[in-house]
Design a protein around this motif. Structure first.
Motif, PDB file in Angstrom:
ATOM      1  N   ASP A 185       0.823  -1.218   0.000  1.00 60.01           N
ATOM      2  CA  ASP A 185       0.000   0.000   0.000  1.00 60.01           C
ATOM      3  C   ASP A 185       0.854   1.262   0.000  1.00 60.01           C
ATOM      4  O   ASP A 185       0.490   2.264  -0.629  1.00 60.01           O
ATOM      5  N   GLU A 186       2.005   1.242   0.696  1.00 58.57           N
ATOM      6  CA  GLU A 186       2.866   2.428   0.713  1.00 58.57           C
ATOM      7  C   GLU A 186       3.434   2.742  -0.666  1.00 58.57           C
ATOM      8  O   GLU A 186       3.412   3.898  -1.103  1.00 58.57           O
ATOM      9  N   ILE A 187       3.914   1.735  -1.395  1.00 59.24           N
ATOM     10  CA  ILE A 187       4.488   2.025  -2.708  1.00 59.24           C
ATOM     11  C   ILE A 187       3.396   2.346  -3.720  1.00 59.24           C
ATOM     12  O   ILE A 187       3.566   3.229  -4.562  1.00 59.24           O
ATOM     13  N   VAL A 188       2.262   1.694  -3.638  1.00 55.16           N
ATOM     14  CA  VAL A 188       1.152   1.991  -4.555  1.00 55.16           C
ATOM     15  C   VAL A 188       0.661   3.421  -4.326  1.00 55.16           C
ATOM     16  O   VAL A 188       0.428   4.164  -5.281  1.00 55.16           O
ATOM     17  N   ALA A 189       0.537   3.836  -3.065  1.00 48.20           N
ATOM     18  CA  ALA A 189       0.104   5.207  -2.759  1.00 48.20           C
ATOM     19  C   ALA A 189       1.137   6.217  -3.231  1.00 48.20           C
ATOM     20  O   ALA A 189       0.786   7.288  -3.750  1.00 48.20           O
ATOM     21  N   TYR A 190       2.410   5.900  -3.061  1.00 46.62           N
ATOM     22  CA  TYR A 190       3.486   6.790  -3.506  1.00 46.62           C
ATOM     23  C   TYR A 190       3.376   7.032  -5.005  1.00 46.62           C
ATOM     24  O   TYR A 190       3.420   8.174  -5.476  1.00 46.62           O
ATOM     25  N   LEU A 191       3.224   5.978  -5.783  1.00 52.65           N
ATOM     26  CA  LEU A 191       3.128   6.105  -7.236  1.00 52.65           C
ATOM     27  C   LEU A 191       1.809   6.755  -7.663  1.00 52.65           C
ATOM     28  O   LEU A 191       1.782   7.558  -8.595  1.00 52.65           O
ATOM     29  N   ALA A 192       0.720   6.439  -6.956  1.00 54.50           N
ATOM     30  CA  ALA A 192      -0.590   7.019  -7.290  1.00 54.50           C
ATOM     31  C   ALA A 192      -0.627   8.523  -7.026  1.00 54.50           C
ATOM     32  O   ALA A 192      -1.411   9.243  -7.650  1.00 54.50           O
ATOM     33  N   SER A 193       0.246   8.994  -6.149  1.00 50.34           N
ATOM     34  CA  SER A 193       0.270  10.430  -5.828  1.00 50.34           C
ATOM     35  C   SER A 193       0.942  11.245  -6.933  1.00 50.34           C
ATOM     36  O   SER A 193       1.047  12.461  -6.835  1.00 50.34           O
ATOM     37  N   MET A 226      20.634   6.300   5.229  1.00 47.65           N
ATOM     38  CA  MET A 226      19.218   6.559   4.944  1.00 47.65           C
ATOM     39  C   MET A 226      19.079   7.678   3.925  1.00 47.65           C
ATOM     40  O   MET A 226      19.886   8.601   3.891  1.00 47.65           O
ATOM     41  N   LYS A 227      18.049   7.589   3.115  1.00 46.87           N
ATOM     42  CA  LYS A 227      17.644   8.653   2.187  1.00 46.87           C
ATOM     43  C   LYS A 227      16.359   9.242   2.751  1.00 46.87           C
ATOM     44  O   LYS A 227      15.268   8.873   2.344  1.00 46.87           O
ATOM     45  N   PRO A 228      16.467  10.157   3.747  1.00 51.83           N
ATOM     46  CA  PRO A 228      15.289  10.632   4.470  1.00 51.83           C
ATOM     47  C   PRO A 228      14.207  11.207   3.572  1.00 51.83           C
ATOM     48  O   PRO A 228      13.020  11.011   3.818  1.00 51.83           O
ATOM     49  N   SER A 229      14.578  11.925   2.527  1.00 55.28           N
ATOM     50  CA  SER A 229      13.565  12.541   1.671  1.00 55.28           C
ATOM     51  C   SER A 229      12.696  11.482   0.997  1.00 55.28           C
ATOM     52  O   SER A 229      11.564  11.751   0.626  1.00 55.28           O
ATOM     53  N   VAL A 230      13.213  10.272   0.864  1.00 58.16           N
ATOM     54  CA  VAL A 230      12.442   9.180   0.273  1.00 58.16           C
ATOM     55  C   VAL A 230      11.898   8.271   1.372  1.00 58.16           C
ATOM     56  O   VAL A 230      10.710   7.953   1.409  1.00 58.16           O
ATOM     57  N   ALA A 231      12.745   7.841   2.278  1.00 51.72           N
ATOM     58  CA  ALA A 231      12.361   6.873   3.305  1.00 51.72           C
ATOM     59  C   ALA A 231      11.215   7.372   4.176  1.00 51.72           C
ATOM     60  O   ALA A 231      10.404   6.571   4.645  1.00 51.72           O
ATOM     61  N   ASP A 232      11.114   8.687   4.361  1.00 53.25           N
ATOM     62  CA  ASP A 232      10.035   9.232   5.187  1.00 53.25           C
ATOM     63  C   ASP A 232       8.656   8.936   4.615  1.00 53.25           C
ATOM     64  O   ASP A 232       7.664   8.934   5.342  1.00 53.25           O
ATOM     65  N   SER A 233       8.587   8.653   3.313  1.00 57.97           N
ATOM     66  CA  SER A 233       7.307   8.308   2.683  1.00 57.97           C
ATOM     67  C   SER A 233       6.921   6.851   2.921  1.00 57.97           C
ATOM     68  O   SER A 233       5.836   6.430   2.544  1.00 57.97           O
TER      69      SER A 233
END
Length: 192
Positions: free
Chosen positions: A9-17, A51-58
């Protein structure tokens, strides 16, 4: 595997946004020809412990689960767009880690990775571990995307070997990857 729905759900929501994932070639221009010319998208959350905070935070749930893998050193999503059918045979240069593939979105039909002389088929919600130091290639026959979570973790070795090799692997093995990501990632994500 018990967190499959939350991670998917996290990756699907990320791409859907409307956010995109960088193409492998975008991350290291001119140095990825061994992977073919069609898009192969990679979204790094952690690279060799950085860590890549700008990405990992999502992806809070994904990172929470991935950090539970003993010796985790890298976490990324890999997406093959509908038009991408094959990743040519190649091997990873480093052998200090093993790689877990966790299938999140798998199209119907043949969709597998060949590692040396063995085939492993992705099935949504299931994980398997490969040694990417062996020659491997990917085949996907369907005209739909495939998304997996990749978690690299240090190869299990006796403690005295780990004290020597894990630190060295993180420092030297990740040097190119960290440089590429440091120089390219933020710029690419802003453009996408």
């Amino acid at each position: 595997e018990g967190a499959y729905a939350a991670i998917r759900d996290e990756i699907v929501a990320y791409l859907a946004s409307g956010r995109c994932m960088p193409d492998k070639e975008d991350l290291d221009p001119g140095r990825t020809s061994q992977y073919g010319t069609d898009r192969w998208e990679i979204l790094h959350l952690m690279v060799y412990g950085e860590m890549k905070p700008s990405v990992a935070d999502s992806f809070p749930r994904t990172m929470e689960i991935a950090k539970q893998v003993p010796g985790v050193c890298s976490v990324m999503f890999s997406r093959l767009p509908p038009e991408r059918k094959h990743i040519p045979a190649h091997r990873d240069a480093e052998n200090g880690s093993l790689r877990m593939h966790f299938a999140l979105v798998v199209p119907p039909g043949k969709c597998f990775i060949r590692v040396a002389d063995q085939l492993a088929h992705w099935r949504e919600g299931e994980a398997f571990v490969i040694d990417a130091a062996f020659e491997h290639e990917v085949t996907k026959e369907a005209d739909r995307e495939r998304i997996i979570l990749i978690v690299d973790f240090y190869r299990p070795v006796p403690r005295w070997v780990a004290l020597l090799t894990h630190r060295l692997y993180a420092r030297h093995g990740g040097k190119i990857a960290k440089r590429v990501l440091r120089n390219s990632y933020q710029r690419l994500l802003r453009q996408l």
